[in-house]
Write a protein that holds these residues in place. Sequence first.
Motif, PDB file in Angstrom:
ATOM      1  N   LEU A 105       0.840  -1.110  -0.014  1.00  0.00           N
ATOM      2  CA  LEU A 105      -0.408  -0.274  -0.304  1.00  0.00           C
ATOM      3  C   LEU A 105       0.973   1.376  -0.294  1.00  0.00           C
ATOM      4  O   LEU A 105       0.779   1.997  -1.080  1.00  0.00           O
ATOM      5  CB  LEU A 105      -0.629  -0.249   1.049  1.00  0.00           C
ATOM      6  N   LEU A 109       1.327   3.818  -3.017  1.00  0.00           N
ATOM      7  CA  LEU A 109       0.606   5.171  -2.793  1.00  0.00           C
ATOM      8  C   LEU A 109       1.772   5.895  -3.065  1.00  0.00           C
ATOM      9  O   LEU A 109       1.518   7.383  -4.061  1.00  0.00           O
ATOM     10  CB  LEU A 109       0.440   5.441  -1.314  1.00  0.00           C
ATOM     11  N   ALA A 112       2.159   6.044  -7.242  1.00  0.00           N
ATOM     12  CA  ALA A 112       0.606   6.811  -7.432  1.00  0.00           C
ATOM     13  C   ALA A 112       0.950   8.215  -6.567  1.00  0.00           C
ATOM     14  O   ALA A 112       0.844   9.469  -8.520  1.00  0.00           O
ATOM     15  CB  ALA A 112      -0.396   6.330  -6.810  1.00  0.00           C
ATOM     16  N   LEU A 119      -2.777   8.993  -8.273  1.00  0.00           N
ATOM     17  CA  LEU A 119      -3.919   7.881  -7.342  1.00  0.00           C
ATOM     18  C   LEU A 119      -5.249   7.663  -7.919  1.00  0.00           C
ATOM     19  O   LEU A 119      -5.732   6.734  -7.952  1.00  0.00           O
ATOM     20  CB  LEU A 119      -4.308   8.345  -5.860  1.00  0.00           C
ATOM     21  N   ILE A 125      -5.107   2.409 -10.868  1.00  0.00           N
ATOM     22  CA  ILE A 125      -5.023   1.678  -9.560  1.00  0.00           C
ATOM     23  C   ILE A 125      -5.642   2.303  -8.530  1.00  0.00           C
ATOM     24  O   ILE A 125      -5.480   1.792  -7.516  1.00  0.00           O
ATOM     25  CB  ILE A 125      -4.124   3.353 -10.284  1.00  0.00           C
ATOM     26  N   SER A 180      -2.470  -4.741 -13.537  1.00  0.00           N
ATOM     27  CA  SER A 180      -1.298  -4.209 -13.339  1.00  0.00           C
ATOM     28  C   SER A 180      -0.270  -4.058 -14.762  1.00  0.00           C
ATOM     29  O   SER A 180       0.820  -3.588 -14.512  1.00  0.00           O
ATOM     30  CB  SER A 180       0.093  -4.311 -12.333  1.00  0.00           C
ATOM     31  N   MET A 181      -0.148  -5.411 -15.111  1.00  0.00           N
ATOM     32  CA  MET A 181       0.345  -5.887 -16.542  1.00  0.00           C
ATOM     33  C   MET A 181      -0.192  -4.951 -17.652  1.00  0.00           C
ATOM     34  O   MET A 181       0.900  -4.251 -18.523  1.00  0.00           O
ATOM     35  CB  MET A 181       0.505  -7.200 -16.516  1.00  0.00           C
TER      36      MET A 181
END
Length: 194
Positions: A105, A109, A112, A119, A125, A180-181
């Motif tokens: 996390l 953060l 991002a 964010l 995200i 994510s990929m």
Amino acid sequence: MTETMTPATRADTTSVRLRNQIRAGRAGSAARGGGPRWRLRPRARKFVLTCHVTVAVGWLGAEVAQFILGLVGLFTGNPELVRATRLVMELLGIELIAVLAWSSLLTGLLLALATPWGLLKHYWIAAKLAVNIALMLAGHFLFRHWLQHQITTPSQTVGVQLGIGVGTGLALLMLATVISMYKPWGKTRFARRR
Ligand code: HEM
């Protein structure tokens, strides 16, 4: 004598003022095309990204171990083994998974907020943020409670709940890795408005 400003000189003055503000770090993010106020330099970004991927993938691995232990505890007929699996699951959950989840996390953060990703500008995200927080809450309020119950008074019902819970957590973490990929779904309304 009053000095009259042509539109060209006014634009020049504005851009010089803006450039000075950016140098002084005071300009709003809109002035820099919606970028963050404070950016990670490329080397630092790569380092944080390496930490982020390491802890996130480590978390996935620990969750696989939890799932296997959960299944063993559910299907073995040996009460000693059931108790042993629950104890190891509790240890893994508190000592390892909680630390990895917090690390994922915090590094997420940072990545991002201190890069142009933002964010809440991209759905992929925002979705990972939701998954990360939901899993941490579930771990704290549900899994821990179920595990303690299983250690003191083992029951088939709670064992099944635990198996389903850990399985769902594992599936959500796999989903977070896949998104994510692929980084799907584009920008949020929040990003388009800026
Ligand atoms: C839920 C667990 C998470 C997993 C399994 C995960 C996994 C990953 C992976 C594998 C990457 C590398 C993708 C690539 O380089 O192409 C990545 C990048 C990234 N993650 Fe996560 N992540 C998780 C949570 C989070 C959270 C909670 C946030 C933010 C709140 C976040 C923000 C980011 C950002 C911004 C990047 C891109 C960084 C860059 O390219 O500079 N992640 N994540």
